[in-house]
Design a protein around this motif. Structure first.
Motif, mmCIF file in Angstrom:
data_model
loop_
_atom_site.group_PDB
_atom_site.id
_atom_site.type_symbol
_atom_site.label_atom_id
_atom_site.label_comp_id
_atom_site.label_asym_id
_atom_site.label_seq_id
_atom_site.Cartn_x
_atom_site.Cartn_y
_atom_site.Cartn_z
ATOM 1 N N LEU A 175 -0.822 4.588 -7.972
ATOM 2 C CA LEU A 175 -2.266 4.527 -7.751
ATOM 3 C C LEU A 175 -2.622 4.802 -6.289
ATOM 4 O O LEU A 175 -3.510 5.590 -5.993
ATOM 5 N N PHE A 176 -1.917 4.131 -5.368
ATOM 6 C CA PHE A 176 -2.173 4.346 -3.943
ATOM 7 C C PHE A 176 -0.997 3.813 -3.136
ATOM 8 O O PHE A 176 -0.151 3.074 -3.644
ATOM 9 N N VAL A 177 -0.944 4.214 -1.891
ATOM 10 C CA VAL A 177 0.072 3.732 -0.955
ATOM 11 C C VAL A 177 -0.655 3.015 0.187
ATOM 12 O O VAL A 177 -1.584 3.571 0.787
ATOM 13 N N ALA A 178 -0.239 1.786 0.480
ATOM 14 C CA ALA A 178 -0.930 0.958 1.468
ATOM 15 C C ALA A 178 -0.007 0.619 2.628
ATOM 16 O O ALA A 178 1.210 0.515 2.469
ATOM 17 N N ALA A 179 -0.617 0.444 3.786
ATOM 18 C CA ALA A 179 0.105 -0.070 4.943
ATOM 19 C C ALA A 179 0.199 -1.587 4.828
ATOM 20 O O ALA A 179 -0.769 -2.236 4.409
ATOM 21 N N PRO A 180 1.327 -2.185 5.170
ATOM 22 C CA PRO A 180 1.480 -3.637 5.026
ATOM 23 C C PRO A 180 0.515 -4.416 5.925
ATOM 24 O O PRO A 180 0.233 -4.027 7.066
ATOM 25 N N HIS A 181 0.007 -5.500 5.398
ATOM 26 C CA HIS A 181 -0.838 -6.448 6.120
ATOM 27 C C HIS A 181 -0.338 -7.857 5.830
ATOM 28 O O HIS A 181 0.392 -8.086 4.869
ATOM 29 N N VAL A 182 -0.765 -8.793 6.667
ATOM 30 C CA VAL A 182 -0.562 -10.201 6.343
ATOM 31 C C VAL A 182 -1.906 -10.803 5.972
ATOM 32 O O VAL A 182 -2.946 -10.451 6.539
ATOM 33 N N PHE A 183 -1.870 -11.676 4.985
ATOM 34 C CA PHE A 183 -3.043 -12.459 4.626
ATOM 35 C C PHE A 183 -2.924 -13.816 5.320
ATOM 36 O O PHE A 183 -1.905 -14.501 5.188
ATOM 37 N N VAL A 184 -3.984 -14.191 6.040
ATOM 38 C CA VAL A 184 -4.024 -15.483 6.718
ATOM 39 C C VAL A 184 -5.411 -16.082 6.566
ATOM 40 O O VAL A 184 -6.377 -15.387 6.216
ATOM 41 N N SER A 185 -5.512 -17.357 6.858
ATOM 42 C CA SER A 185 -6.805 -18.030 6.828
ATOM 43 C C SER A 185 -7.674 -17.557 7.993
ATOM 44 O O SER A 185 -7.171 -17.192 9.067
ATOM 45 N N ARG A 186 -8.978 -17.577 7.803
ATOM 46 C CA ARG A 186 -9.904 -17.250 8.892
ATOM 47 C C ARG A 186 -9.756 -18.223 10.057
ATOM 48 O O ARG A 186 -10.141 -17.907 11.189
ATOM 49 N N ARG A 187 -9.199 -19.407 9.792
ATOM 50 C CA ARG A 187 -9.007 -20.405 10.847
ATOM 51 C C ARG A 187 -7.762 -20.142 11.678
ATOM 52 O O ARG A 187 -7.556 -20.755 12.727
ATOM 53 N N ASN A 188 -6.898 -19.271 11.201
ATOM 54 C CA ASN A 188 -5.661 -18.962 11.904
ATOM 55 C C ASN A 188 -5.977 -18.074 13.107
ATOM 56 O O ASN A 188 -6.669 -17.062 12.971
ATOM 57 N N GLU A 275 6.912 0.318 7.309
ATOM 58 C CA GLU A 275 7.076 0.157 5.872
ATOM 59 C C GLU A 275 5.826 0.651 5.167
ATOM 60 O O GLU A 275 4.760 0.776 5.776
ATOM 61 N N GLN A 276 5.957 0.922 3.874
ATOM 62 C CA GLN A 276 4.813 1.249 3.031
ATOM 63 C C GLN A 276 4.911 0.491 1.711
ATOM 64 O O GLN A 276 6.007 0.139 1.271
ATOM 65 N N ILE A 277 3.750 0.246 1.115
ATOM 66 C CA ILE A 277 3.688 -0.448 -0.167
ATOM 67 C C ILE A 277 3.033 0.491 -1.175
ATOM 68 O O ILE A 277 1.874 0.876 -1.018
ATOM 69 N N GLU A 278 3.777 0.880 -2.186
ATOM 70 C CA GLU A 278 3.273 1.790 -3.219
ATOM 71 C C GLU A 278 2.865 0.979 -4.443
ATOM 72 O O GLU A 278 3.693 0.346 -5.081
ATOM 73 N N ILE A 279 1.571 0.994 -4.736
ATOM 74 C CA ILE A 279 1.039 0.247 -5.872
ATOM 75 C C ILE A 279 0.828 1.208 -7.040
ATOM 76 O O ILE A 279 0.298 2.311 -6.873
ATOM 77 N N GLY A 280 1.235 0.783 -8.230
ATOM 78 C CA GLY A 280 1.052 1.637 -9.399
ATOM 79 C C GLY A 280 0.920 0.828 -10.663
ATOM 80 O O GLY A 280 1.038 -0.402 -10.665
ATOM 81 N N TRP A 281 0.653 1.524 -11.739
ATOM 82 C CA TRP A 281 0.601 0.875 -13.050
ATOM 83 C C TRP A 281 1.758 1.372 -13.902
ATOM 84 O O TRP A 281 2.233 2.498 -13.717
ATOM 85 N N ILE A 282 2.229 0.512 -14.784
ATOM 86 C CA ILE A 282 3.312 0.881 -15.682
ATOM 87 C C ILE A 282 2.819 0.820 -17.124
ATOM 88 O O ILE A 282 1.972 0.009 -17.476
ATOM 89 N N GLY A 283 3.342 1.718 -17.937
ATOM 90 C CA GLY A 283 3.021 1.750 -19.350
ATOM 91 C C GLY A 283 4.175 2.378 -20.106
ATOM 92 O O GLY A 283 5.104 2.937 -19.507
ATOM 93 N N ARG A 284 4.127 2.307 -21.412
ATOM 94 C CA ARG A 284 5.193 2.876 -22.226
ATOM 95 C C ARG A 284 5.099 4.390 -22.209
ATOM 96 O O ARG A 284 4.009 4.968 -22.351
ATOM 97 N N THR A 285 6.239 5.050 -22.026
ATOM 98 C CA THR A 285 6.262 6.505 -21.897
ATOM 99 C C THR A 285 5.835 7.199 -23.179
ATOM 100 O O THR A 285 5.232 8.258 -23.144
ATOM 101 N N ALA A 286 6.130 6.597 -24.327
ATOM 102 C CA ALA A 286 5.877 7.269 -25.607
ATOM 103 C C ALA A 286 4.550 6.874 -26.233
ATOM 104 O O ALA A 286 4.223 7.329 -27.320
ATOM 105 N N VAL A 287 3.778 6.026 -25.542
ATOM 106 C CA VAL A 287 2.544 5.515 -26.141
ATOM 107 C C VAL A 287 1.361 5.806 -25.218
ATOM 108 O O VAL A 287 1.317 5.319 -24.090
ATOM 109 N N PRO A 288 0.384 6.613 -25.674
ATOM 110 C CA PRO A 288 -0.794 6.871 -24.844
ATOM 111 C C PRO A 288 -1.652 5.632 -24.697
ATOM 112 O O PRO A 288 -1.664 4.757 -25.582
ATOM 113 N N LEU A 289 -2.379 5.531 -23.597
ATOM 114 C CA LEU A 289 -3.238 4.383 -23.361
ATOM 115 C C LEU A 289 -4.471 4.426 -24.249
ATOM 116 O O LEU A 289 -5.007 5.492 -24.553
ATOM 117 N N THR A 290 -4.927 3.259 -24.645
ATOM 118 C CA THR A 290 -6.179 3.170 -25.388
ATOM 119 C C THR A 290 -7.348 3.448 -24.441
ATOM 120 O O THR A 290 -7.210 3.432 -23.208
#
Length: 313
Positions: A175-188, A275-290
């Motif tokens: 779906l997309f490739v993202a650059a790594p980030h850290v999630f922290v509290s706004r108070r940090n 580093e990079q983070i590649e996000i994608g979706w997985i599905g069955r190869t032989a079955v089309p999506l509804t």
């Protein structure tokens, strides 16, 4: 002159879908208001017509064979299209919408799910969203408990995840490739910086999602999982990890895409690593999506694009 035997009917498919969903012939019969012998006979007839075993029958219920899993995907497609035809040309009520999604712990996946549900035009629907472990996502999609899954891969886990997907009859679609980030509290205090280094994080608790019995580095939801941390906390859900970010000034590594509506107290700060983070979706190869699964992916792409992220394909 004798009539040729009839082929597979819509009723066969509807019965089979319900049996697969319930894991029980008798439970499916009750839901569809038919007798248990009628349902059992219909399933045996269906298997005879296609010449394959679709169900494994035990004293505790039924489960799908490998052929049954593949057949279920096609059955869902046919029944959905038949309902659309009836709705369009016979004035039938909109069909009940069905969709299961399994995902790693991403707020954008939840945001897209919310949008999809709000936009549905069905009077009745049955949707499921499972934020769960990496191995369980793959297993959910393999067995069609969920129609699609959302997860990440990178250079470290690509080969292991790829082999597991191939062995399970699944395919990864980027779906997309993202650059790594850290999630922290706004108070940090780190939340005020434009970027942080691994050294900046060394004294803070590292928060990761527990992978249970399959707690391999290759199944971790976070990159750099092999790096040691003197303060490590594993959690099982997204609400807990956010509470620990706020209460303990902890951090986790992710994509940098976070919804202010869903997670107003958490911010993303760029992580200075190669580093990079590649996000994608997985599905069955032989079955089309509804169509419903396609709608979800459309909403997912729109959510991600709203953060200025370039989509692949």
């Amino acid at each position: 002159m004798s009539r040729p035997p009839m082929g597979i009917t819509l009723k066969h498919l509807q019965y089979f879908i319900e049996v697969a969903a319930e894991g029980s012939i008798s439970a499916a019969a009750d839901l569809l208001f038919v007798s248990q012998p009628t349902m059992s006979a219909a399933m045996r007839d269906l298997e005879k017509k296609i010449g394959r075993d679709l169900l494994l029958r035990t004293a505790r219920g039924v489960s799908l064979t490998t052929d049954g899993i593949e057949f279920l995907g096609y059955a869902r497609q046919v029944v959905e299209q038949a309902a659309l035809l009836e709705q369009r040309y016979l004035g039938a009520a909109p069909s009940r919408r069905l969709l299961g999604v399994s995902t790693q712990h991403y707020s954008f996946a939840v945001d897209a799910f919310v949008r999809m549900v709000r936009a549905t035009d069905a009077d009745e629907y049955e949707f499921s969203l499972r934020e769960t472990r990496t191995f369980d996502i793959i297993e959910d999609v393999r067995t069609l408990r969920s129609e699609l899954g959302i997860l990440f891969r990178n250079e470290f886990n690509r080969n292991v995840i790829g082999k597991l997907l191939r062995d399970s009859g699944l395919a990864f679609h980027t779906l997309f490739v993202a650059a790594p980030h850290v999630f922290v509290s706004r108070r940090n205090p780190l939340s005020l910086q434009r970027s942080v280094s691994l050294e900046d994080l060394s004294s803070l608790p590292r928060l990761t999602f527990d992978q249970g019995a399959n707690n391999s580095f290759y199944f971790a939801e976070e990159i750099l999982s092999t790096l040691s941390s003197s303060r490590e906390i594993r959690v099982s859900d997204r609400a807990t990890i956010f509470n620990l970010m706020i209460g303990l000034n902890g951090y986790t590594i992710s994509t940098g895409i976070i919804s202010d509506d869903l997670d107003p107290e958490i911010v993303a700060v760029a992580l200075d690593v190669d580093e990079q983070i590649e996000i994608g979706w997985i599905g069955r190869t032989a079955v089309p999506l509804t169509d419903q699964a396609q709608r979800y992916l459309t909403e997912l792409r729109q959510v991600v694009a709203g953060f200025g992220v370039s989509l692949v394909g």
